[in-house]
Write an enzyme that holds these catalytic residues in place. Structure first.
Site, PDB file in Angstrom:
ATOM      1  N   THR A  48      42.067  20.247  -0.092  1.00 33.14           N
ATOM      2  CA  THR A  48      42.373  21.539  -0.791  1.00 33.14           C
ATOM      3  C   THR A  48      43.667  21.689  -0.067  1.00 33.14           C
ATOM      4  OG1 THR A  48      40.136  21.459  -1.599  1.00 33.14           O
ATOM      5  CG2 THR A  48      41.145  23.643  -0.409  1.00 33.14           C
ATOM      6  N   ASP A 108      34.014  18.531  -0.500  1.00 32.34           N
ATOM      7  CA  ASP A 108      33.435  19.462  -1.119  1.00 32.34           C
ATOM      8  C   ASP A 108      33.339  18.718  -2.986  1.00 32.34           C
ATOM      9  OD1 ASP A 108      36.201  19.829  -1.998  1.00 32.34           O
ATOM     10  OD2 ASP A 108      35.953  21.984  -2.755  1.00 32.34           O
ATOM     11  N   GLU A 113      39.546  33.163   2.062  1.00 29.52           N
ATOM     12  CA  GLU A 113      39.714  31.588   1.676  1.00 29.52           C
ATOM     13  C   GLU A 113      40.139  31.441   3.120  1.00 29.52           C
ATOM     14  OE1 GLU A 113      39.009  29.110  -0.891  1.00 29.52           O
ATOM     15  OE2 GLU A 113      38.416  31.063  -1.801  1.00 29.52           O
TER      16      GLU A 113
END
Length: 297
Positions: A105, A100, A82
């Site tokens: 995020t 995305d 990640e």
């Protein structure tokens, strides 16, 4: 400024039951290393397939991913994929929009403003610490849930997130939500299926990326595809055979979305451990993600 790293688009739906449980992590020596020849071979790599098969039931019973040392390994393995780093504890302050379709995020497991788990996290933090720096964004987080919108969040949300990340209460909330939504369900299902530490990690990594919603690429659907090919140990099946089927199903799910097209977090990480018969995720561990090499000693 946060160091550049590789992020991938991830899950779209989450579960909804809150548990307040976290196991303390034990520190392990682990740093990214350059690829090298002659790296030590795990003893299990020298076993025959029959020996590994015979050892599988004992491996499953020996420990689990919820062992503190194994959980620390799990966090570093996920962080290598990640964040291109094993320093997962530096990610509490991380936040960006990775384009995305899931909005912002952020944090140690990639809580997203568009998929509900960031909202759950800030709600939990506010329950525990009313008036915190993120509490004022709750109305906006509720409105943008399910979208990629930043409405009501910009321009100061990212700055305030970083401020909150210096608060131990916010770090604890991130830890607890990680466990509630991702870690505990993965370990629980893994133990129910009779698989050991490596298998439980494979489940965890899948839930982190795909979530556990009702879509065809969610964790439950991946597991169903695997069950159609092989039985887990709880049903009398061979653990190695079942985990290979699960990883096959996981790769298929990843290939359904362009953002997941690089399957190295399975191919050159989890598959490596499985081929060596290292069902307990025992160090030393050597793997690659996106071509970068990592080591846990």
């Amino acid at each position: 400024m946060h160091a550049p790293h590789k992020r991938t688009a991830r899950r779209t739906t989450r579960s909804s039951v809150r548990l307040a449980a976290i196991a303390a992590g034990l520190a392990l020596t682990a740093v990214p290393v350059a690829a090298h020849a002659g790296a030590p071979t795990h003893p299990a790599a020298q076993q025959t397939a029959e020996q590994r098969t015979a050892a599988a039931p004992r491996a499953a019973a020996a420990t689990g991913l919820d062992d503190p040392a194994k959980k620390e390994i799990a966090m570093k393995l996920v962080s290598s994929a990640e964040n291109s780093s094993l320093n997962w504890k530096s990610q509490y302050k991380y936040i960006e929009d990775i384009d995305d379709g899931r909005g912002y995020t952020a944090g140690i497991i990639g809580f997203c403003s568009g998929t509900g788990d960031m909202l759950d996290l800030v709600e939990l933090y506010t329950q525990r610490k009313p008036g915190n720096v993120l509490a004022k964004y709750l109305p906006a987080l509720r409105k943008v849930n399910g979208t990629d919108s930043h409405s009501g969040l910009d321009p100061n949300f990212t700055k305030d997130w970083a401020t909150a990340a210096s608060d131990s209460a916010f770090k604890q909330a991130q830890d607890d939500e990680r466990d509630r939504v991702y870690f505990d369900p993965a370990v629980g299902q893994g133990k129910a299926d009779g698989i050991g530490t490596l298998g439980q990690f494979a489940y965890y990594d899948a839930i982190v990326m795909h979530g556990d919603g009702g879509d065809s690429t969610g964790f439950s659907s991946i597991r169903k595809r695997a069950l159609a090919k092989a039985k887990p140990p709880s049903q009398g099946g061979n653990e190695v055979t079942y985990l290979n089927a699960f990883l096959d199903a996981r790769v298929w799910a990843m290939q359904q979305e362009e953002a997941h097209s690089d399957t190295s977090r399975v191919d050159t990480a989890q598959r490596v451990f499985l081929k060596k018969g290292n069902l307990n995720l025992d160090p030393p561990l050597d793997w690659k993600v996106y071509g970068d090499s990592y080591h846990i000693g």
